[in-house]
Design a protein around this motif. Structure first.
Motif, PDB file in Angstrom:
ATOM      1  N   ARG A  54     -15.916 -23.949  72.212  1.00  0.00           N
ATOM      2  CA  ARG A  54     -16.480 -23.798  70.869  1.00  0.00           C
ATOM      3  C   ARG A  54     -17.130 -22.423  70.726  1.00  0.00           C
ATOM      4  N   ALA A 124     -22.263 -24.404  76.290  1.00  0.00           N
ATOM      5  CA  ALA A 124     -22.298 -25.602  77.138  1.00  0.00           C
ATOM      6  C   ALA A 124     -23.586 -25.741  77.938  1.00  0.00           C
ATOM      7  N   THR A 183     -16.611 -36.663  83.848  1.00  0.00           N
ATOM      8  CA  THR A 183     -16.790 -37.287  82.537  1.00  0.00           C
ATOM      9  C   THR A 183     -16.593 -38.800  82.625  1.00  0.00           C
ATOM     10  N   SER A 197     -27.033 -39.086  74.235  1.00  0.00           N
ATOM     11  CA  SER A 197     -26.384 -37.833  73.828  1.00  0.00           C
ATOM     12  C   SER A 197     -25.075 -37.633  74.604  1.00  0.00           C
ATOM     13  N   GLU A 198     -23.971 -37.854  73.920  1.00  0.00           N
ATOM     14  CA  GLU A 198     -22.667 -37.634  74.564  1.00  0.00           C
ATOM     15  C   GLU A 198     -22.436 -36.151  74.821  1.00  0.00           C
ATOM     16  N   GLU A 199     -22.982 -35.306  73.945  1.00  0.00           N
ATOM     17  CA  GLU A 199     -22.826 -33.863  74.134  1.00  0.00           C
ATOM     18  C   GLU A 199     -23.508 -33.417  75.428  1.00  0.00           C
ATOM     19  N   ARG A 202     -21.376 -34.379  78.358  1.00  0.00           N
ATOM     20  CA  ARG A 202     -20.206 -33.517  78.524  1.00  0.00           C
ATOM     21  C   ARG A 202     -20.611 -32.158  79.100  1.00  0.00           C
ATOM     22  N   HIS A 203     -21.761 -31.658  78.700  1.00  0.00           N
ATOM     23  CA  HIS A 203     -22.247 -30.412  79.279  1.00  0.00           C
ATOM     24  C   HIS A 203     -22.531 -30.585  80.771  1.00  0.00           C
TER      25      HIS A 203
END
Length: 245
Positions: A54, A124, A183, A197-199, A202-203
């Motif tokens: 991103r 990230a 993951t 927090s899924e974000e 993932r980080h």
């Protein structure tokens, strides 16, 4: 009567084993080809919406530099395979030197320098940022060391440093695998460890991938270098020997 000669040092011993007796060559080429075929095409569209990373908001420079980083990195991955292929190195000395220069100057150096910028501006999180910066700097350092050893004709040291450079080049492939595994393992803990927090999860998975992959490959590389038995002529046979007569 004994006298010494000025015979120059012999060239590094040639590898005579056929390519099919190196069973890792073909799988390696297939893995690299598959990875590049999957990873590179989205960036050839120059469409930021297809980027797997991103872009930071308000940074218009990030995406074009990311595309350049991907393309230079692809050159490094493709030419690296020929650099560590013993049969190619032994039978095509000129080709080895040419692909080596392309690997360094058209692959690692520009990709590594761009990686410092990309890593610093990653979205990230700080752990991934530090891992990318350390990884890019280390990639540049070991490749420059390999280049210096080659120019000094210290071929044994050159191959060791080039092996480490190759390991770091290929760490991107392993990091993708580790990222997927991390993951899957961390997903059930989103609501507990990561506070929903899924974000953040993932980080964290990405952080595990970018830290663990180069570390594992460097450790494996140095282990293989240590256990490898000396082949061909020993170091003493590569030095000028006194002649008798």
């Amino acid at each position: 009567m004994t006298h010494t000669t000025n015979t120059p040092p012999a060239a590094p011993p040639r590898c005579t084993r056929a390519w099919w007796r190196r069973p890792w060559i073909v799988p390696l080429l297939m893995v690299v080809a598959a990875f590049l075929a999957f990873s590179v095409p989205p960036y050839l569209t120059f469409d930021p919406s297809l980027s797997r990373l991103r872009p930071p908001e308000g940074n218009d420079l990030y995406y074009p530099l990311l595309v350049a980083h991907v393309l230079f990195g692809s050159v490094a991955m493709a030419t690296a395979c020929f650099q560590i292929w013993p049969a190619f190195r032994a039978r095509h000395r000129r080709g080895h030197r040419i692909t080596g220069r392309v690997y360094v100057f058209g692959g690692v150096l520009p990709a590594g320098l761009l990686g410092l910028y990309i890593g610093w501006h990653t979205a990230a999180g700080p752990s991934v940022r530090v891992a990318n910066l350390v990884g890019s700097a280390l990639w540049l350092a070991v490749t420059i060391a390999a280049l210096r050893m080659a120019r000094r004709r210290r071929y044994g040291e050159h191959r060791k440093w080039m092996s480490r450079s190759f390991a770091l080049t290929m760490s991107i492939v392993l990091s993708r695998v580790v990222n997927v595994v991390a993951t899957i393992v961390l997903m059930p803990r989103v609501d507990t460890t990561f506070g929903g927090s899924e974000e953040l999860m993932r980080h964290s998975a990405a952080s595990i991938g970018v830290w663990l992959s180069p570390l594992l490959l460097l450790l494996l590389t140095d282990w293989l270098l240590e256990r490898r038995k000396p082949g061909g002529a020993s170091l003493s046979t590569l030095r000028p020997q006194p002649a008798t007569g």
